[in-house]
Enzyme design. Structure first.
Site, PDB file in Angstrom:
ATOM      1  N   ARG A 224      55.860  69.258 -18.154  1.00  0.00           N
ATOM      2  CA  ARG A 224      55.251  68.223 -17.291  1.00  0.00           C
ATOM      3  C   ARG A 224      53.729  68.240 -17.326  1.00  0.00           C
ATOM      4  NH1 ARG A 224      59.027  70.260 -13.573  1.00  0.00           N
ATOM      5  NH2 ARG A 224      61.038  69.229 -13.796  1.00  0.00           N
TER       6      ARG A 224
ATOM      7  N   LYS B 148      45.469  56.842 -23.932  1.00  0.00           N
ATOM      8  CA  LYS B 148      46.773  56.264 -24.285  1.00  0.00           C
ATOM      9  C   LYS B 148      47.468  57.171 -25.285  1.00  0.00           C
ATOM     10  CE  LYS B 148      46.074  51.333 -23.546  1.00  0.00           C
ATOM     11  NZ  LYS B 148      46.177  50.001 -24.166  1.00  0.00           N
TER      12      LYS B 148
ATOM     13  N   GLU C 103      37.753  48.260 -35.724  1.00  0.00           N
ATOM     14  CA  GLU C 103      37.631  48.542 -34.290  1.00  0.00           C
ATOM     15  C   GLU C 103      36.165  48.666 -33.885  1.00  0.00           C
ATOM     16  OE1 GLU C 103      39.976  48.834 -31.846  1.00  0.00           O
ATOM     17  OE2 GLU C 103      41.822  48.799 -33.009  1.00  0.00           O
TER      18      GLU C 103
ATOM     19  N   LYS D 210      33.686  51.715 -25.034  1.00  0.00           N
ATOM     20  CA  LYS D 210      35.057  51.871 -24.560  1.00  0.00           C
ATOM     21  C   LYS D 210      35.092  52.670 -23.256  1.00  0.00           C
ATOM     22  CE  LYS D 210      39.786  52.813 -25.784  1.00  0.00           C
ATOM     23  NZ  LYS D 210      40.791  53.081 -26.817  1.00  0.00           N
TER      24      LYS D 210
ATOM     25  N   GLU E 131      44.606  50.167 -17.185  1.00  0.00           N
ATOM     26  CA  GLU E 131      44.763  48.857 -17.808  1.00  0.00           C
ATOM     27  C   GLU E 131      45.369  47.809 -16.891  1.00  0.00           C
ATOM     28  OE1 GLU E 131      46.738  48.947 -21.582  1.00  0.00           O
ATOM     29  OE2 GLU E 131      45.698  47.152 -22.222  1.00  0.00           O
TER      30      GLU E 131
ATOM     31  N   ARG F 202      40.241  46.412 -18.854  1.00  0.00           N
ATOM     32  CA  ARG F 202      40.564  47.190 -20.041  1.00  0.00           C
ATOM     33  C   ARG F 202      41.270  46.363 -21.111  1.00  0.00           C
ATOM     34  NH1 ARG F 202      42.894  53.313 -20.432  1.00  0.00           N
ATOM     35  NH2 ARG F 202      43.318  53.280 -22.645  1.00  0.00           N
TER      36      ARG F 202
ATOM     37  N   ASN G 265      41.863  44.741 -26.145  1.00  0.00           N
ATOM     38  CA  ASN G 265      42.979  44.297 -26.977  1.00  0.00           C
ATOM     39  C   ASN G 265      42.650  43.059 -27.811  1.00  0.00           C
ATOM     40  OD1 ASN G 265      44.706  46.349 -26.095  1.00  0.00           O
ATOM     41  ND2 ASN G 265      45.167  45.210 -24.232  1.00  0.00           N
TER      42      ASN G 265
ATOM     43  N   HIS H 212      44.672  42.373 -30.800  1.00  0.00           N
ATOM     44  CA  HIS H 212      45.804  43.303 -30.812  1.00  0.00           C
ATOM     45  C   HIS H 212      47.150  42.620 -30.581  1.00  0.00           C
ATOM     46  CE1 HIS H 212      42.751  46.347 -30.923  1.00  0.00           C
ATOM     47  NE2 HIS H 212      43.629  47.320 -30.860  1.00  0.00           N
TER      48      HIS H 212
ATOM     49  N   HIS I 128      49.589  43.438 -33.268  1.00  0.00           N
ATOM     50  CA  HIS I 128      50.863  44.136 -33.071  1.00  0.00           C
ATOM     51  C   HIS I 128      52.006  43.329 -33.665  1.00  0.00           C
ATOM     52  CE1 HIS I 128      49.657  46.998 -29.547  1.00  0.00           C
ATOM     53  NE2 HIS I 128      49.195  47.386 -30.718  1.00  0.00           N
TER      54      HIS I 128
ATOM     55  N   HIS J  14      46.780  49.805 -38.816  1.00  0.00           N
ATOM     56  CA  HIS J  14      46.492  49.208 -37.516  1.00  0.00           C
ATOM     57  C   HIS J  14      45.195  48.400 -37.550  1.00  0.00           C
ATOM     58  CE1 HIS J  14      46.265  48.760 -33.183  1.00  0.00           C
ATOM     59  NE2 HIS J  14      45.076  49.322 -33.175  1.00  0.00           N
TER      60      HIS J  14
END
Lengths: 359, 359
Positions: free
Chosen positions: A118, A140, A182, A224, A234, A238, A242, A245, A249, A262
């Site tokens: 955990r 992330k 990026e 960032k 997010e 935030r 994207n 993106h 994606h 990517h």
């Protein structure tokens, strides 16, 4: 060496950027709280940098696990090999997981650190430009699912990020270009002076000049970090990160993970987002042309893959995490250097962009 | 109906306890923020309560997934079936995962909620006494690994817990007894008057009297909530809740998951911890005898499994999450109703206890 602090209250952490950092354990070992360290790497990076990393950790109790290289291995099943390694080494709650590699290794190692017992400590040593400017900031982590990218994961912050620009000397040109996509993105969404700087310094970046790389990484992470510091989970701002993106994606998922890098998908997706911004009368045609030209100089794709049709995009975009209650949120540009989040894009304009980019 | 709030700042949530709550959606639907709900249950509980749960959710967009029943299915592989179901239903970031079942379903559903798209809403409808008094409070979620119990997981809080005492009417006696082991634990570690109450009201609890059950659940959750509220991430005081658990986990792991119920292992483990406390001259023999008698009346085991030897215990306890940098932390009793965390137990006393309980 440049240092930047990502401000996240009790989860704040530093990013160290510079040439030769990997061998200079004295600068970064202080961010390892316990004595047990599992180094996670892949079969491309490990032959290059694993022994040097272990040498920098000399005196600590270390173990390592080498995963196959590639986005297609970013799965729950491969993640389990990190847990196997932690348990084989009998590492306890005070241990640290160190990610040595690109974004896939960072995402999986961070998720493993978030979940092992955990939550244990996490340190990132990103070895690609993309990982240095993107996954270094934001926390992330996660893995893919057959039905969608990054569908399973956690927000989890590292104790520190060590970005050694020397590791980019072994990075293939194609991956350097993907990282530049990026970097360019930060200029486009909120930092027009940085966009100017990139246009001017692109040759130095492509020649892997340490000073140019250090500045590009620092300024990208700074942009960032400012956004993430205000919106860690997010819920709002935030999402500006994207840009490109949602289209990107769709390209990555639609072509099967691992076909497009990517950053390549993000470059093509960004051009699509800019085209849509132009159709909303926010950008001039020459704005779009300027960015297309920069991406092309960087060696990045500016068109969608042949095999995807308009309807493929629409289907793939609806399952994207950015879709909420059926509505598609898109990041568009009001002008160069000023991104906005829109949930009111007329479907016919979106279709017009997709039709223009698809066969 | 009794209501208790678990105070955790912006993650505070209510526990609703009472007879017939499952059918009274009007009391708990307000804790579902969006319109998409995935009900996760198992093949024992679903035939009994799934249709009633779905009826209480009438008007929302629901889907469900039925997992095989049993601790041996608490794995990453089975967890993936929850992700499959969420993606098949195309549920987005605003969805809710509802756990309908015992501790295994709660742990896996909570972990799936923590990880799906990096975190969606979570609602618990525990249908065993153990789940109602234990996993209702604390936010521990996760799955097992072949090398250890609960090795992979997250701290993740539900939006609400709905404990319907009527669902205990279908609970096998053996599982009711396992739940009572945890109820008794709260008395032992910090609430001697509650221990007295349990001794007096054990017949009513075993007869599943709703008022007695409601009180036992409320008081157990109250005790746990007070501890967790002060120590959410288990850095200190929260470890008191692990009375009997270090020995108990060794029993569960050593015999293979699913042979002993968790509560049964905790009961035997608690007797071992009390025996060790007596060897440290903190408890009188009659204190231990009193607790042994209560566990026996409740139908719980008070000895270790035959197949485990002293050295098996020592080996299994070293990998337990409660072990930090090789030292074993044990929860012992200074007196009945007063638990303490000890990392200074002489190994010869620990061995003496293990020898007394093992063949």
């Amino acid at each position: 060496m440049q240092t930047l602090t990502v401000e996240l209250a009790d989860r704040s952490y530093p990013i160290l950027i510079g040439a030769g950092l990997l061998d200079q354990g004295e600068y970064w070992r202080r961010y390892i709280p316990g004595r047990q360290v599992l180094v996670v790497s892949n079969d491309t990076i490990a032959p290059l940098y694993l022994q040097r990393t272990l040498a920098a950790l000399d005196g600590l109790q270390t173990a390592h696990v080498i995963l196959p290289d590639g986005e297609q291995y970013k799965t729950l099943e491969v993640l389990n090999r990190i847990f196997d390694a932690l348990l084989d080494a009998r590492f306890d709650r005070g241990c640290t997981v160190l990610a040595l590699g690109g974004g896939v290794i960072g995402d999986m190692s961070g998720f493993a650190a978030a979940c092992y017992q955990r939550g244990v400590h996490f340190l990132q040593v990103p070895t690609t430009l993309l990982a240095q400017v993107d996954s270094s900031v934001g926390g992330k982590t996660g893995v893919n699912h057959a039905a969608g990218k990054n569908m399973i994961g956690a927000f989890y912050q590292p104790r520190a990020v060590i970005a050694d620009t020397d590791t980019l000397n072994t990075l293939p040109d194609r991956e350097l270009a993907a990282g530049l996509a990026e970097v360019i993105k930060y200029g486009l969404i909120r930092d027009l002076p940085f966009l100017d700087w990139i246009e001017e310094n692109l040759p130095a970046l492509q020649a892997r000049d340490p000073a140019a790389l250090t500045h590009a990484i620092y300024r990208s992470c700074l942009n960032k970090a400012e956004i993430v510091g205000r919106d860690e989970r997010e819920s709002g701002e935030r999402a500006l990160l994207n840009l490109g993106h949602t289209f990107g994606h769709a390209i990555e998922t639609g072509t099967g993970y691992g076909q497009w890098l990517h950053g390549e998908a993000v470059a093509a997706g960004t051009v699509m987002a800019l085209d849509l911004s132009r159709r909303r009368n926010w950008l001039e045609p020459q704005d779009v042309e300027r960015v297309v030209k920069l991406f092309q100089r960087a060696g990045l794709p500016v068109t969608a893959p042949r095999e995807l049709a308009t309807d493929d995009f629409l289907r793939l975009m609806a399952i994207d995490k950015k879709a909420k209650d059926g509505r598609i949120n898109l990041v568009l540009l009001k002008e160069l250097g000023h991104a906005v989040i829109c949930d009111d894009t007329p479907t016919e304009l979106l279709r017009a962009t997709l039709d223009a980019f698809c066969c």
